[in-house]
Write an enzyme that holds these catalytic residues in place. Structure first.
Site, mmCIF file in Angstrom:
data_model
loop_
_atom_site.group_PDB
_atom_site.id
_atom_site.type_symbol
_atom_site.label_atom_id
_atom_site.label_comp_id
_atom_site.label_asym_id
_atom_site.label_seq_id
_atom_site.Cartn_x
_atom_site.Cartn_y
_atom_site.Cartn_z
ATOM 1 N N CYS A 2 0.833 -1.191 0.000
ATOM 2 C CA CYS A 2 0.000 0.000 0.000
ATOM 3 C C CYS A 2 0.871 1.246 0.000
ATOM 4 O O CYS A 2 2.089 1.177 -0.100
ATOM 5 C CB CYS A 2 -0.899 0.011 1.237
ATOM 6 N N ARG A 49 -4.853 1.520 -0.583
ATOM 7 C CA ARG A 49 -4.750 0.077 -0.413
ATOM 8 C C ARG A 49 -4.593 -0.666 -1.733
ATOM 9 O O ARG A 49 -5.346 -0.438 -2.683
ATOM 10 C CB ARG A 49 -5.998 -0.453 0.306
ATOM 11 N N ASN A 75 1.922 -0.742 5.435
ATOM 12 C CA ASN A 75 2.296 -1.116 4.076
ATOM 13 C C ASN A 75 3.233 -2.307 4.160
ATOM 14 O O ASN A 75 4.292 -2.212 4.785
ATOM 15 C CB ASN A 75 2.995 0.066 3.387
ATOM 16 N N GLY A 76 2.858 -3.437 3.562
ATOM 17 C CA GLY A 76 3.764 -4.572 3.559
ATOM 18 C C GLY A 76 3.059 -5.898 3.716
ATOM 19 O O GLY A 76 1.848 -6.018 3.503
ATOM 20 N N SER A 369 11.000 -11.884 -6.476
ATOM 21 C CA SER A 369 12.280 -11.414 -7.011
ATOM 22 C C SER A 369 13.429 -12.165 -6.349
ATOM 23 O O SER A 369 13.346 -12.541 -5.177
ATOM 24 C CB SER A 369 12.424 -9.906 -6.752
ATOM 25 N N GLY A 370 14.524 -12.339 -7.085
ATOM 26 C CA GLY A 370 15.699 -13.034 -6.554
ATOM 27 C C GLY A 370 16.685 -12.130 -5.849
ATOM 28 O O GLY A 370 17.800 -12.564 -5.528
#
Length: 634
Positions: A2, A49, A75-76, A369-370
Site C-alpha cells: 500500500c 490500499r 504497508n507490507g 524477485s531473486g
C-alpha cells in the site's frame, strides 16, 4: 502492499482534510483498490490500499482498535501473521478480518512495540497511540519497504514516497548538495538523507516516535546484519542442506496471497531456484523476463540477453512465460516516468525493471524477485578480492573506497560541479561517509582475508542491496505490483550470516597462498569461481546443471553500446542542451567531455552517463515542476 502518509501538527493546529487527501492521492498508484483517512484535530493519517490478503472491506485502513485508542496505517506483508494470530487468540483476542494488518494492531495491544521483533516480513507502518498522543514510525529489519519523513517547524510529515510529502504547503523543494555529492561518488546514498533537502529516509530496523507533549523526534534501532558470528565448525553438508530447507520454507511462506502470484525469471540461479520451488505450489505459474535487442551490440554486451536461458527454465518447470524486449529507444520513452516514480535516485540502469514490472502487472498482483542472494551468499567475488590483501582497517577502507567510487573520483569533483556547488561540498568528506557504514557494527575485525570478505558482505547488504530495494519497490509499485524477496526471510538470513566464508567462496585456501606481489592478481582471483558456492550446491536438486554452472550475468541493458550508437542522439539532445536543468549544479563541459570519451571508446562511462540523464530529469520534474504526463520524452 500500500501507500501510507501522515501529518502531525505539534502546535495543535488542526490538519485540513484537503492536505491529507492530496498526499494520499499522490500515492494512488501504490493502492488503487481503496482509500481511507483518519483525522483527530492535529493528527491526520492517509492510506491507499493494494488488496492482497482478505479483499473484503474488513481490510480497510486506517484500522483502529476496538476502543478506538490505537490507529494503524500499514504497508507490507507479515509472512508469519497466522502463527502470531494463534498466539493472540490464546491470549483472548478476537479477529474480524483475515488481514495481517489486524494481527499487527492487536499484537501492539498485547505486546507493545516488542511486537516488531516477532515479525517476519517486509513492512513500513505508522501507529497513532491516542492516549499518549504519540506517533510511531517503524520500518522492517531489512529496509525493503520505504518510508520518508520531514519536520518543518512544528509540523511532522511522512509518506511512502517523497512526492506525497511535496504536496504539503509547508514543504519547499530544494536540492540537497551533500546528497548530490554522495550520489555522484557512489551512485547511491549511504546516509539516510535524500536529494531533497530536509527529507529523510527512515533507517531500516528502526523506530522513530514523536509525542505532542515533548515535540522532539526520537529513534532507536532494533536489529542489524551481523556476519561476525560465523560457525566455523559448520560442515559444507550442513550449510547446504539447511540452506535448501530454509530457502524452501521462505519461498512457500511468501506465497500467501488472495490474488495471483508470479515470479521474475532471468537465466540465473537465484530467480530460477525461486521458480523451481514456486512451481511445485502454484500450477501454471506465470513468469516474466526482460530481454534486449542486441542487433547493434558488440563485445561483452552481446551476451546480455537472457531470454534463451529463461525460456529453458520456463520449459523445464512448465511455467506460463512472458517476455518484454527492450530496445535502444525505450530509455527515452520510459525515463521521465522512471524518475518520477523513483524520486530517490539510486544505482544503475533501472528502466528494464520498470518495463518488466509493467509486464508482470498485467497478469499478477504479486511477483517474486531473486534480490538478496548475491549479498547473503557472496555473489560478487571480484569486489571482495580487491581488498583480500588489505593490512588492517585503514588499508581495507581505503582500498574498498577506491572501488566504490563508481561515478566520479574525488580528484575529478572540482571539474564535475559548478564553482558555487563545489565551494559548498568540498569539505564534505565522502570517505568519512563510506567509513561510517562500518561503525554500525562494533564487532567488525580486519585481521584476515575472511574478515575482510565478511565486512564487505556487511557493507554491501546495507548499501547496495538497500538501493536495490528502493528501486524494486518504487518501480513495481508504479504499476500497482507487489514485489517480494524470498531470500530476505528472517530465518534464512540469520542462518546465512553464520555460514563460514570458505563455504561461500570456492578455493579460499588457495587464494590465501597467493603471492601478493605477482602481477594480474585480479585475473587470477577471477579464475577461482564466482562465489555463492554453498548456495549453488544447495540448489543442485532444484535446477538443471547448465543453469547452476552458468557464468554470472547481471540484469543490465547493453547501454555501453547503445550510448555509442542508437541512443547517442538522445543522449546528446538531453545533456548537451544549453537549457538543460542540471547546468545549475554540474559543469556542462565536464559532461560533454565524458560523452566524447565514451563515444571514442576510451572508457566505459555508461553508469555515469545514466546518472547524468537521471539527474537532468530529476531537476526538470522536481525542481522545474514538469510532470511526466506533460512531457515529450523524446
Amino acid at each position: 502492499m500500500c501507500g501510507i502518509c501522515g501529518i502531525f501538527n505539534l502546535d495543535g493546529e488542526p490538519v485540513p482534510h484537503g492536505h491529507i487527501k492530496s498526499m494520499a492521492d499522490e500515492l494512488a498508484h501504490r493502492g488503487p483498490d481503496d482509500e481511507g483517512h483518519y483525522i483527530d484535530v492535529n493528527i491526520a493519517l492517509g492510506h491507499r490500499r493494494l488488496s492482497i490478503l482478505d479483499l473484503s472491506p474488513a481490510g480497510h485502513q486506517p484500522m483502529s482498535s476496538e476502543d478506538g485508542r490505537i490507529i494503524l496505517i500499514y504497508n507490507g506483508e507479515i509472512y508469519n501473521h497466522l502463527e502470531l494470530k494463534v498466539e493472540l487468540e490464546a491470549l483472548g483476542y478476537q479477529f474480524r478480518s483475515r488481514t495481517d494488518t489486524e494481527v499487527l494492531l492487536k499484537g501492539y495491544e498485547a505486546w507493545g512495540l516488542d511486537v516488531i521483533e516477532k515479525l517476519n516480513g517486509m513492512f513500513a507502518f505508522a501507529l497513532w497511540d491516542s492516549p499518549t498522543r504519540t506517533l510511531y514510525l517503524v520500518r522492517d529489519r531489512f529496509g525493503i519497504k520505504p518510508l520518508y519523513w520531514t519536520k518543518v517547524g512544528k509540523t511532522f510529515i511522512f509518506a511512502s514516497e517523497i512526492k506525497a510529502i511535496l504536496t504539503h504547503p509547508k514543504v519547499s523543494t530544494q536540492l540537497n548538495p551533500e546528497a548530490l555529492n554522495e550520489y555522484f561518488t557512489f551512485q547511491n546514498l549511504f546516509r539516510y538523507h535524500t536529494l531533497f533537502k530536509g527529507i529523510n529516509l527512515l533507517q531500516a530496523a528502526s523506530i522513530r516516535w514523536i509525542s505532542e507533549r515533548e515535540g522532539d523526534l526520537k529513534r532507536r534501532t532494533w536489529w542489524d546484519y551481523d556476519f561476525t558470528n560465523r560457525d566455523e565448525g559448520m560442515s559444507e553438508e550442513e550449510a547446504e542442506s539447511e540452506t535448501l530447507r530454509l530457502f524452501r520454507q521462505a519461498v512457500i511462506r511468501q506465497l500467501m496471497s488472495d490474488v495471483p502470484v508470479g515470479s521474475y525469471l532471468s537465466g540465473g540461479m537465484d530467480s530460477g531456484s525461486i521458480v523451481a520451488v514456486t512451481a511445485t505450489q502454484i500450477p501454471r505459474l506465470s513468469t516474466f523476463t526482460c530481454g534486449f535487442d542486441l542487433s547493434s551490440v558488440t563485445g561483452r554486451e552481446a551476451n546480455f540477453d537472457e531470454r534463451r536461458e529463461a525460456e529453458s527454465i520456463s520449459c523445464h518447470f512448465k511455467t506460463e512465460h512472458y517476455q518484454q524486449v527492450v530496445n535502444a529507444s525505450d530509455v527515452s520513452w520510459a525515463l521521465p516516468n522512471v524518475i518520477w516514480h523513483l524520486e530517490d535516485l539510486r544505482l544503475g540502469m533501472c528502466y528494464p525493471n520498470f518495463y518488466v514490472s509493467r509486464l508482470a502487472s498485467k497478469f499478477v498482483k504479486v511477483c517474486l524477485s531473486g534480490a538478496g542472494g548475491d549479498e547473503l551468499y557472496a555473489g560478487y567475488p571480484w569486489r571482495y578480492y580487491r581488498v583480500f590483501d588489505a593490512i588492517g582497517r585503514d588499508h581495507y577502507l581505503r582500498q574498498y573506497y577506491e572501488f566504490w567510487q563508481r561515478l566520479v573520483s574525488d580528484q575529478d569533483k572540482p571539474k564535475l560541479f559548478t564553482e558555487d556547488l563545489w565551494r559548498y561540498v568540498r569539505d564534505k568528506d565522502t570517505f568519512r561517509t563510506f567509513s561510517r557504514v562500518f561503525t554500525f557494527n562494533e564487532g567488525l575485525k580486519y585481521d584476515s582475508p575472511e574478515e575482510h570478505i565478511a565486512n564487505s558482505l556487511y557493507f554491501e547488504i546495507k548499501t547496495f542491496l538497500a538501493g536495490l530495494f528502493v528501486v524494486g519497490d518504487k518501480l513495481s509499485m508504479a504499476h500497482g505490483l507487489e514485489e517480494r524477496v524470498p531470500f530476505l526471510d528472517n530465518d534464512l538470513v540469520d542462518f546465512a550470516q553464520r555460514i563460514p566464508i570458505r563455504h561461500k567462496l570456492a578455493n579460499l585456501e588457495k587464494i590465501n597462498r597467493f603471492n601478493e606481489n605477482e602481477t594480474r592478481k585480479l585475473r587470477r582471483y577471477k579464475a577461482f569461481g564466482e562465489g555463492k558456492n554453498v548456495l549453488r550446491n544447495a540448489m543442485s536438486s532444484l535446477l538443471p546443471e547448465e543453469i547452476l554452472n552458468r557464468r554470472k550475468q547481471g540484469f543490465s541493458a547493453p547501454d555501453e553500446s547503445w550510448y555509442r550508437g542508437e541512443a547517442l542522439d538522445y543522449l546528446k539532445a538531453i545533456l548537451l542542451n544549453k537549457r538543460a536543468a542540471y547546468r545549475d549544479f554540474l559543469n556542462p563541459r565536464f559532461v560533454a567531455d565524458i560523452i566524447d570519451k565514451h563515444v571514442a571508446g576510451k572508457n566505459n562511462y555508461r553508469l555515469l552517463l545514466w546518472s547524468f540523464l537521471c539527474f537532468e530529469w530529476w531537476c526538470k520534474i522536481f525542481l522545474d515542476g514538469v510532470r511526466p504526463d506533460s512531457m515529450d520524452a523524446r
